[in-house]
Design a protein around this motif. Structure first.
Motif, short mmCIF file in Angstrom:
data_model
loop_
_atom_site.label_atom_id
_atom_site.label_comp_id
_atom_site.label_asym_id
_atom_site.label_seq_id
_atom_site.Cartn_x
_atom_site.Cartn_y
_atom_site.Cartn_z
N UNK A 25 0.83 -1.21 0.00
CA UNK A 25 0.00 0.00 0.00
C UNK A 25 0.86 1.26 0.00
N UNK A 26 1.95 1.23 0.78
CA UNK A 26 2.89 2.36 0.78
C UNK A 26 4.25 1.90 1.27
N UNK A 27 5.26 2.71 0.98
CA UNK A 27 6.64 2.42 1.38
C UNK A 27 7.17 3.60 2.19
N UNK A 28 7.68 3.31 3.40
CA UNK A 28 8.31 4.36 4.19
C UNK A 28 9.82 4.24 4.03
N UNK A 29 10.48 5.40 4.03
CA UNK A 29 11.93 5.45 3.85
C UNK A 29 12.54 6.16 5.04
N UNK A 30 13.47 5.51 5.72
CA UNK A 30 13.94 6.03 7.01
C UNK A 30 15.00 7.12 6.89
N UNK A 31 15.86 7.03 5.89
CA UNK A 31 16.99 7.96 5.82
C UNK A 31 16.51 9.37 5.48
N UNK A 45 8.32 6.00 -7.48
CA UNK A 45 7.23 6.76 -8.09
C UNK A 45 6.95 6.27 -9.51
N UNK A 46 8.01 5.93 -10.24
CA UNK A 46 7.83 5.39 -11.59
C UNK A 46 7.08 4.06 -11.55
N UNK A 47 7.25 3.34 -10.43
CA UNK A 47 6.55 2.07 -10.24
C UNK A 47 5.15 2.29 -9.66
N UNK A 51 4.85 6.77 -1.49
CA UNK A 51 6.07 6.92 -0.71
C UNK A 51 5.83 7.80 0.52
N UNK A 52 6.35 7.35 1.68
CA UNK A 52 6.30 8.14 2.91
C UNK A 52 7.72 8.33 3.44
N UNK A 53 8.37 9.44 3.11
CA UNK A 53 9.70 9.68 3.68
C UNK A 53 9.57 10.02 5.17
N UNK A 54 10.51 9.55 5.97
CA UNK A 54 10.54 9.90 7.39
C UNK A 54 11.06 11.33 7.56
N UNK A 72 7.56 18.34 -1.56
CA UNK A 72 6.38 18.87 -2.25
C UNK A 72 6.67 19.09 -3.74
N UNK A 73 7.82 19.69 -4.04
CA UNK A 73 8.21 19.94 -5.43
C UNK A 73 8.30 18.64 -6.22
N UNK A 74 8.73 17.58 -5.54
CA UNK A 74 8.88 16.29 -6.20
C UNK A 74 7.64 15.40 -6.08
N UNK A 75 6.52 16.07 -5.80
CA UNK A 75 5.22 15.41 -5.82
C UNK A 75 5.06 14.34 -4.73
N UNK A 76 5.72 14.54 -3.60
CA UNK A 76 5.53 13.67 -2.44
C UNK A 76 4.55 14.36 -1.51
#
Length: 261
Positions: A25-31, A45-47, A51-54, A72-76
């Motif tokens: 459903x979503x992917x979180x990224x810790x770094x 995003x291409x896939x 995406x949920x960046x920490x 925001x600029x990168x559509x997250x």
């Protein structure tokens, strides 16, 4: 599903990601380094993955605004905000960040918040603190919560019951983390006062040097927790993959073969 991102394992994550056979459903990224995150964010995003960046509550306002603007600029438009483990920081509580987002970005972002189903190492009054935040900061109610890992399902049930008395229909996604390193899990659980059942530690310790047995027990333990969650009408689970998607796939195969998922 959570990935830990670093310069060393960036390519490894992409290769592991190709082997995931489950619905995500979503992917979180810790770094928290945007320049590094951007590569893998664009890949996901291409896939067409969510995406949920920490964003950790230790940044100063300048760094925080930079990250928010870049995402925001990168559509997250989805962010996961966590307090982090530092006692002293510019933004000790998540609502400091939430207020900035609310005031500067209105409803442009969907916010997910990290929480502990038992205790955080800096706060042993978990429910009391959570209750005060909900009462004082209504923006909490519009967020979705993702819990830290649990190995005692009763702990989650008690926590959920306590929250339900404060506010009905709070959205909580429980965390599941297969045990890659037993010593680290024991250490972190002791720090956070999390309940790590004695039988679990003994069972895994007795098979620590028998990799095949260790992995089998590891899968069974996590599958039993997931099965109980499913009976509890929990529809979503957040996997702390530790970048080991092979083990995650094995867990789901076990669920399908033994619990008719």
């Amino acid at each position: 599903m959570e990935f830990y991102l670093s310069k060393k394992n960036f390519l490894k994550i992409i290769n592991l990601k190709k082997n995931i056979n489950i619905k995500i459903k979503f992917i979180t990224i810790t770094y928290n380094n945007f320049k590094l995150n951007k590569k893998i964010i664009n890949y996901f995003l291409k896939k067409k993955k969510k995406i949920l960046p920490h964003i950790i509550c230790k940044n100063n306002i300048k760094n925080f605004n930079y990250l928010i603007n870049m995402y925001y600029i990168n559509n997250i438009k989805n962010l996961m905000i966590i307090k982090g483990d530092e006692k002293i920081s510019n933004f000790y509580y998540c609502y400091n960040f939430l207020n900035i987002i609310k005031n500067n970005y209105k409803n442009l972002f969907k916010i997910y918040l990290g929480l502990y189903a038992e205790f955080h190492q800096n706060n042993l009054n978990n429910i009391f603190d959570f209750k005060n935040n909900i009462i004082k900061k209504n923006i909490f109610l519009k967020s979705i919560f993702i819990s830290q890992y649990i190995y005692d399902f009763n702990s989650y049930c008690y926590f959920y019951d306590d929250l339900s008395k404060i506010k009905k229909n709070i959205k909580i996604i429980p965390g599941i983390m297969p045990i890659n390193n037993l010593k680290k899990v024991i250490s972190f659980s002791n720090i956070c006062k999390s309940n790590l059942p004695v039988w679990l530690v003994k069972k895994l310790s007795n098979n620590f040097f028998k990799k095949k047995n260790f992995n089998k027990i590891n899968i069974e333990i996590n599958c039993n927790i997931i099965y109980k969650m499913n009976k509890f009408k929990i529809n979503f689970i957040h996997f702390y993959t530790m970048n080991n998607t092979k083990l995650i796939n094995n867990i789901f195969s076990f669920l399908i073969n033994n619990f008719n998922f």
